[in-house]
Scaffold this motif. Sequence first.
Motif, PDB file in Angstrom:
ATOM      1  N   GLU A  46      36.354 -44.418  -2.043  1.00 15.67           N
ATOM      2  CA  GLU A  46      37.496 -43.273  -2.310  1.00 15.67           C
ATOM      3  C   GLU A  46      37.026 -41.861  -1.741  1.00 15.67           C
ATOM      4  N   GLY A  47      35.753 -41.510  -1.962  1.00 19.00           N
ATOM      5  CA  GLY A  47      35.154 -40.377  -1.453  1.00 19.00           C
ATOM      6  C   GLY A  47      35.056 -40.167  -0.080  1.00 19.00           C
ATOM      7  N   LEU A  48      34.943 -41.248   0.670  1.00 15.51           N
ATOM      8  CA  LEU A  48      35.023 -41.343   2.177  1.00 15.51           C
ATOM      9  C   LEU A  48      36.225 -41.662   2.832  1.00 15.51           C
ATOM     10  N   GLU A  49      37.022 -42.285   1.821  1.00 14.18           N
ATOM     11  CA  GLU A  49      38.458 -42.661   2.429  1.00 14.18           C
ATOM     12  C   GLU A  49      38.383 -43.779   3.345  1.00 14.18           C
ATOM     13  N   VAL A  50      37.750 -44.708   2.876  1.00 12.73           N
ATOM     14  CA  VAL A  50      37.593 -46.052   3.628  1.00 12.73           C
ATOM     15  C   VAL A  50      37.762 -47.048   2.649  1.00 12.73           C
ATOM     16  N   SER A  51      38.018 -48.252   3.028  1.00 14.02           N
ATOM     17  CA  SER A  51      37.822 -49.399   1.977  1.00 14.02           C
ATOM     18  C   SER A  51      36.626 -49.911   1.704  1.00 14.02           C
ATOM     19  N   ARG A  52      36.543 -50.697   0.573  1.00 14.70           N
ATOM     20  CA  ARG A  52      35.183 -51.226   0.025  1.00 14.70           C
ATOM     21  C   ARG A  52      34.771 -52.060   0.853  1.00 14.70           C
ATOM     22  N   THR A  53      35.560 -52.742   1.935  1.00 12.46           N
ATOM     23  CA  THR A  53      34.910 -53.725   2.903  1.00 12.46           C
ATOM     24  C   THR A  53      34.151 -52.871   3.746  1.00 12.46           C
TER      25      THR A  53
END
Length: 104
Positions: A46-53
């Motif tokens: 969320e903080g980096l605006e990317v998926s968990r993958t």
Amino acid sequence: MVDSVPRRVQAGRGLHGSVVETLGRAIVSGRYAEGTVLPVESELGEGLEVSRTVVREAVRVLAAKGLVEARPMRGTIVRSRREWRLLDPDVLRWGVEGEGEATI
């Protein structure tokens, strides 16, 4: 906190490489001190605006460089500087580019 770590998109590195850069720089600079447990994948994502993958793959790369250790039920922990692969080109570069922050 993750939202205070700016993500730098690196040309030619892709999204995964950008997350490796961002987290690697944060660890080497001392923003995440040794022994610190990193936020969980969902928070980092969320903080980096990317998926968990993407976060999961970046953590694998950082683990290969000796910067972190991921353990079930304990989380991802920043390893001691003694355990880092200090001759890894990225780790060297992050240490040199530290701009007055805690470096290798």
